[in-house]
Design a protein around this motif. Structure first.
Motif, PDB file in Angstrom:
ATOM      1  N   PRO A   7      52.407  52.595  42.560  1.00 19.08           N
ATOM      2  CA  PRO A   7      51.298  53.213  43.271  1.00 19.08           C
ATOM      3  C   PRO A   7      49.975  52.945  42.561  1.00 19.08           C
ATOM      4  N   LEU A   8      48.930  52.740  43.368  1.00 18.78           N
ATOM      5  CA  LEU A   8      47.626  52.502  42.781  1.00 18.78           C
ATOM      6  C   LEU A   8      47.105  53.770  42.120  1.00 18.78           C
ATOM      7  N   SER A   9      46.534  53.610  40.949  1.00 16.69           N
ATOM      8  CA  SER A   9      45.908  54.727  40.257  1.00 16.69           C
ATOM      9  C   SER A   9      44.409  54.472  40.225  1.00 16.69           C
ATOM     10  N   GLU A  10      43.622  55.419  40.740  1.00 18.68           N
ATOM     11  CA  GLU A  10      42.185  55.210  40.785  1.00 18.68           C
ATOM     12  C   GLU A  10      41.625  55.000  39.399  1.00 18.68           C
ATOM     13  N   SER A  11      42.125  55.766  38.411  1.00 22.38           N
ATOM     14  CA  SER A  11      41.610  55.629  37.053  1.00 22.38           C
ATOM     15  C   SER A  11      41.989  54.275  36.466  1.00 22.38           C
ATOM     16  N   ARG A  12      43.191  53.795  36.774  1.00 22.36           N
ATOM     17  CA  ARG A  12      43.598  52.489  36.268  1.00 22.36           C
ATOM     18  C   ARG A  12      42.789  51.379  36.929  1.00 22.36           C
ATOM     19  N   THR A  13      42.568  51.504  38.224  1.00 26.51           N
ATOM     20  CA  THR A  13      41.757  50.509  38.917  1.00 26.51           C
ATOM     21  C   THR A  13      40.346  50.486  38.353  1.00 26.51           C
ATOM     22  N   ALA A  14      39.785  51.668  38.108  1.00 25.31           N
ATOM     23  CA  ALA A  14      38.449  51.744  37.511  1.00 25.31           C
ATOM     24  C   ALA A  14      38.431  51.078  36.145  1.00 25.31           C
ATOM     25  N   GLY A  15      39.537  51.235  35.390  1.00 26.45           N
ATOM     26  CA  GLY A  15      39.627  50.583  34.083  1.00 26.45           C
ATOM     27  C   GLY A  15      39.637  49.067  34.202  1.00 26.45           C
ATOM     28  N   VAL A  16      40.341  48.565  35.217  1.00 30.01           N
ATOM     29  CA  VAL A  16      40.359  47.116  35.457  1.00 30.01           C
ATOM     30  C   VAL A  16      38.956  46.638  35.805  1.00 30.01           C
ATOM     31  N   VAL A  17      38.282  47.388  36.671  1.00 37.65           N
ATOM     32  CA  VAL A  17      36.922  47.016  37.062  1.00 37.65           C
ATOM     33  C   VAL A  17      36.010  46.971  35.843  1.00 37.65           C
ATOM     34  N   ARG A  18      36.095  47.983  34.982  1.00 32.24           N
ATOM     35  CA  ARG A  18      35.243  48.014  33.781  1.00 32.24           C
ATOM     36  C   ARG A  18      35.553  46.826  32.872  1.00 32.24           C
ATOM     37  N   HIS A  19      36.833  46.528  32.711  1.00 28.60           N
ATOM     38  CA  HIS A  19      37.230  45.419  31.844  1.00 28.60           C
ATOM     39  C   HIS A  19      36.691  44.088  32.374  1.00 28.60           C
ATOM     40  N   LEU A  20      36.819  43.869  33.675  1.00 22.95           N
ATOM     41  CA  LEU A  20      36.329  42.630  34.263  1.00 22.95           C
ATOM     42  C   LEU A  20      34.807  42.555  34.211  1.00 22.95           C
ATOM     43  N   GLU A  21      34.160  43.696  34.408  1.00 17.64           N
ATOM     44  CA  GLU A  21      32.697  43.719  34.289  1.00 17.64           C
ATOM     45  C   GLU A  21      32.259  43.316  32.886  1.00 17.64           C
ATOM     46  N   GLU A  22      32.984  43.788  31.872  1.00 26.43           N
ATOM     47  CA  GLU A  22      32.650  43.424  30.490  1.00 26.43           C
ATOM     48  C   GLU A  22      32.789  41.922  30.276  1.00 26.43           C
ATOM     49  N   LEU A  23      33.848  41.332  30.837  1.00 20.93           N
ATOM     50  CA  LEU A  23      34.037  39.887  30.707  1.00 20.93           C
ATOM     51  C   LEU A  23      32.874  39.130  31.355  1.00 20.93           C
ATOM     52  N   ILE A  24      32.392  39.660  32.476  1.00 22.84           N
ATOM     53  CA  ILE A  24      31.317  38.986  33.220  1.00 22.84           C
ATOM     54  C   ILE A  24      29.957  39.207  32.553  1.00 22.84           C
ATOM     55  N   PHE A  25      29.639  40.473  32.264  1.00 24.23           N
ATOM     56  CA  PHE A  25      28.291  40.784  31.791  1.00 24.23           C
ATOM     57  C   PHE A  25      28.083  40.501  30.311  1.00 24.23           C
ATOM     58  N   ASP A  26      29.159  40.491  29.531  1.00 21.79           N
ATOM     59  CA  ASP A  26      29.019  40.186  28.104  1.00 21.79           C
ATOM     60  C   ASP A  26      29.001  38.692  27.840  1.00 21.79           C
ATOM     61  N   GLY A  27      29.174  37.906  28.893  1.00 24.01           N
ATOM     62  CA  GLY A  27      29.070  36.461  28.745  1.00 24.01           C
ATOM     63  C   GLY A  27      30.356  35.756  28.382  1.00 24.01           C
ATOM     64  N   ASP A  28      31.480  36.484  28.338  1.00 19.62           N
ATOM     65  CA  ASP A  28      32.758  35.825  28.048  1.00 19.62           C
ATOM     66  C   ASP A  28      33.124  34.858  29.177  1.00 19.62           C
ATOM     67  N   LEU A  29      32.729  35.197  30.384  1.00 22.43           N
ATOM     68  CA  LEU A  29      32.962  34.334  31.540  1.00 22.43           C
ATOM     69  C   LEU A  29      31.631  34.042  32.209  1.00 22.43           C
ATOM     70  N   GLN A  30      31.356  32.786  32.446  1.00 22.73           N
ATOM     71  CA  GLN A  30      30.111  32.372  33.069  1.00 22.73           C
ATOM     72  C   GLN A  30      30.323  32.166  34.571  1.00 22.73           C
ATOM     73  N   PRO A  31      29.240  32.199  35.360  1.00 18.61           N
ATOM     74  CA  PRO A  31      29.374  31.923  36.792  1.00 18.61           C
ATOM     75  C   PRO A  31      30.102  30.613  37.045  1.00 18.61           C
ATOM     76  N   GLY A  32      31.078  30.664  37.950  1.00 20.28           N
ATOM     77  CA  GLY A  32      31.882  29.491  38.269  1.00 20.28           C
ATOM     78  C   GLY A  32      33.195  29.423  37.516  1.00 20.28           C
ATOM     79  N   GLN A  33      33.301  30.166  36.414  1.00 19.91           N
ATOM     80  CA  GLN A  33      34.543  30.147  35.640  1.00 19.91           C
ATOM     81  C   GLN A  33      35.594  31.036  36.292  1.00 19.91           C
ATOM     82  N   PHE A  34      36.875  30.624  36.150  1.00 14.36           N
ATOM     83  CA  PHE A  34      37.976  31.382  36.727  1.00 14.36           C
ATOM     84  C   PHE A  34      38.415  32.502  35.791  1.00 14.36           C
TER      85      PHE A  34
END
Length: 243
Positions: A7-34
């Motif tokens: 079952p989906l957990s809202e808190s877990r989904t939010a954690g995934v979103v935060r983690h992916l945002e960190e990868l994007i905004f901290d520069g670990d992943l650049q636009p176009g990268q998978f």
């Protein structure tokens, strides 16, 4: 438990979103990268693949990720699509919101034009000239409208403020509709296409002369005329308004 059916957990989904945002905004992943694979992300964050998938959908809806069938999600290049969708939906719900859009443009474009007069580069001025010349050579409403949109986009870019340029881009679709309707109101008021060209010519001349105050006043007057044109259009009988 089968991770695919966890079952989906809202808190877990939010954690995934935060983690992916960190990868994007901290520069670990650049636009176009998978992104890493779904399985790798699930293992790294201790969640199910379904939860990862839900987090990816959230960021796709916000325009931060691009998802194509058969490929891993990629970091999206900055784009105005989510905000553009909001503006377009607002106008579809109630055409009278066109007048509110003009108020937004008055707040945004008058200041943007002031900045353009101060900061426009030679390349930016060339883009403005090109859009203006295309407007002057247009022989139908649609081509004139497209050139008009390009002129205002070039003016926003000339401001040197990326946020202003981004917001004008977000209004691209509704501004096209706004201009088609304001043009009909403009003609119904007994005014001509030459009047519109004169308004744009004054804006361009002031920007070229580095006259920030004059540029702002020229843009303000242009948008006030646009507001009057839209009010006229909205008051037209339905058959006349539809052209």
């Amino acid at each position: 438990m089968d991770n695919e059916r966890e079952p989906l957990s809202e808190s877990r989904t939010a954690g995934v979103v935060r983690h992916l945002e960190e990868l994007i905004f901290d520069g670990d992943l650049q636009p176009g990268q998978f992104l890493p694979s779904e399985g790798e992300l699930a293992t790294a964050m201790g969640v199910s693949r379904l939860t990862v998938r839900e987090g990816v959908r959230t960021l796709e809806a916000r325009g931060l990720l691009e998802v194509r069938r058969g490929r891993r999600p990629a970091v999206a290049y900055p784009n105005a699509a989510p905000l553009s969708g909001f503006f377009a939906a607002s106008l579809r719900r109630d055409p009278r919101n066109l007048l509110e859009l003009v108020e937004v443009r008055l707040a945004l474009e008058v200041h943007g034009t002031t900045l353009a007069a101060r900061h426009a580069t030679r390349t930016a001025l060339t883009s403005l000239d090109l859009a203006f010349n295309t407007m002057s050579q247009a022989n139908d409403e649609e081509s004139f409208n497209q050139a008009d949109v390009r002129f205002h986009a070039a003016l926003a870019a000339a401001s040197g403020n990326q946020m202003i340029s981004f917001l004008i881009e977000a209004m691209d679709e509704p501004m096209r509709e706004s201009r088609l309707r304001s043009l009909r109101g403009h003609l119904a008021r007994g005014r001509s296409m030459d009047d519109i060209m004169d308004e744009h010519a004054r804006i361009l001349a002031a920007v070229r002369d580095r006259d920030a105050r004059g540029a702002a006043e020229a843009m303000r007057e242009h948008l006030i005329q646009t507001r009057m044109d839209l009010r006229t259009f909205l008051a037209l009988p339905t058959s006349d308004a539809e052209g």
